[in-house]
Design a protein around this motif. Structure first.
Motif, PDB file in Angstrom:
ATOM      1  N   GLY A  14      -5.819  23.788   7.711  1.00 61.13           N
ATOM      2  CA  GLY A  14      -4.500  23.928   7.113  1.00 61.13           C
ATOM      3  C   GLY A  14      -4.249  25.272   6.449  1.00 61.13           C
ATOM      4  O   GLY A  14      -3.120  25.563   6.032  1.00 61.13           O
ATOM      5  N   PHE A  15      -5.275  26.097   6.350  1.00 60.75           N
ATOM      6  CA  PHE A  15      -5.132  27.381   5.671  1.00 60.75           C
ATOM      7  C   PHE A  15      -4.282  28.319   6.519  1.00 60.75           C
ATOM      8  O   PHE A  15      -4.458  28.398   7.741  1.00 60.75           O
ATOM      9  N   PRO A  16      -3.329  29.053   5.899  1.00 65.59           N
ATOM     10  CA  PRO A  16      -2.442  29.938   6.680  1.00 65.59           C
ATOM     11  C   PRO A  16      -3.234  31.012   7.429  1.00 65.59           C
ATOM     12  O   PRO A  16      -3.956  31.806   6.816  1.00 65.59           O
ATOM     13  N   LYS A  17      -3.077  31.058   8.736  1.00 62.44           N
ATOM     14  CA  LYS A  17      -3.831  32.011   9.556  1.00 62.44           C
ATOM     15  C   LYS A  17      -3.475  33.452   9.217  1.00 62.44           C
ATOM     16  O   LYS A  17      -4.323  34.350   9.341  1.00 62.44           O
ATOM     17  N   GLU A  18      -2.242  33.703   8.781  1.00 60.45           N
ATOM     18  CA  GLU A  18      -1.840  35.072   8.464  1.00 60.45           C
ATOM     19  C   GLU A  18      -2.511  35.599   7.199  1.00 60.45           C
ATOM     20  O   GLU A  18      -2.419  36.797   6.895  1.00 60.45           O
ATOM     21  N   GLN A  19      -3.205  34.723   6.487  1.00 58.79           N
ATOM     22  CA  GLN A  19      -3.917  35.140   5.278  1.00 58.79           C
ATOM     23  C   GLN A  19      -5.416  35.336   5.533  1.00 58.79           C
ATOM     24  O   GLN A  19      -6.194  35.564   4.616  1.00 58.79           O
ATOM     25  N   LEU A  20      -5.789  35.276   6.818  1.00 60.77           N
ATOM     26  CA  LEU A  20      -7.151  35.596   7.246  1.00 60.77           C
ATOM     27  C   LEU A  20      -7.100  36.980   7.883  1.00 60.77           C
ATOM     28  O   LEU A  20      -6.537  37.156   8.961  1.00 60.77           O
TER      29      LEU A  20
END
Length: 201
Positions: A85-91
């Motif tokens: 569920g973690f936003p991919k754009e924040q990786l």
């Protein structure tokens, strides 16, 4: 060690499971600091994030603006699989030293000790550059010298102070009282506030 070699080196370490620094979860000093934070909208950066158990904990606690950066892609892929569920754009698969954005809090957990020691002054400077006015750098540093060649690379609090003093006010820079057992007496807990014209110290 240049960045290209560094990225390949860490990618290989993660792919082969050579991650002896990884304790498999968030450590007590970081958890207890996070637990007293009230603003869930803080922009938080975790450089050299590795498997990022700290980010997983923050995300599950409702922090929405947590950003992970690593030169190795493998730990970011592992994290995305573990925390879907973690936003991919924040990786962020990139070089910490090339980042340009601004953050309220930078979390240090085994990134500093993984860097070649000659990069330590640049690390301190870059952290200050990436922080908002009154922003903070928080985390753990190894207060010990390792018997085998690094990484990890150790050092002492006196050495570390010289890197951070030009850019930060020292709120706390003491031996961590709540380290996990294998690291007791060998870690410094660091809470530093970036120096700025409107710093409240």
């Amino acid at each position: 060690m240049n960045q290209e070699i560094n990225a390949g080196y860490w990618q290989q370490r993660y792919q082969s499971g050579q991650t002896g620094w990884d304790v498999g979860g968030i450590t007590t000093p970081l958890k207890e600091y996070f637990d007293q934070l009230e603003n869930k909208d803080l922009r938080i950066l975790i450089p050299g994030c590795g498997n990022a158990y700290e980010a997983e904990y923050l995300f599950l606690c409702g922090f929405t603006q947590v950003y992970l950066v690593d030169v190795a892609e493998e730990p970011l892929l592992n994290f995305a699989h573990r925390v879907p569920g973690f936003p991919k754009e924040q990786l962020l698969h990139q070089d910490f030293f090339q980042m340009q954005d601004k953050y309220d809090l930078i979390v240090e957990q085994t990134f500093f000790c993984a860097l070649a020691p000659e990069l330590r002054p640049a690390y301190a400077s870059k952290c200050a550059e990436l922080l908002q006015p009154n922003g903070k750098l928080m985390g753990l540093l190894f207060d010990t010298v390792f018997s085998s060649p690094g990484p990890p690379f150790g050092g002492s609090r006196e050495e570390y102070k010289n890197y951070f003093a030009p850019y930060f006010h020292f709120i706390c820079f003491n031996t961590a009282h709540n380290s996990i057992k294998p690291r007791q007496g060998k870690e410094l807990f660091m809470l530093l506030q970036v120096l700025s014209s409107d710093s409240e110290v």
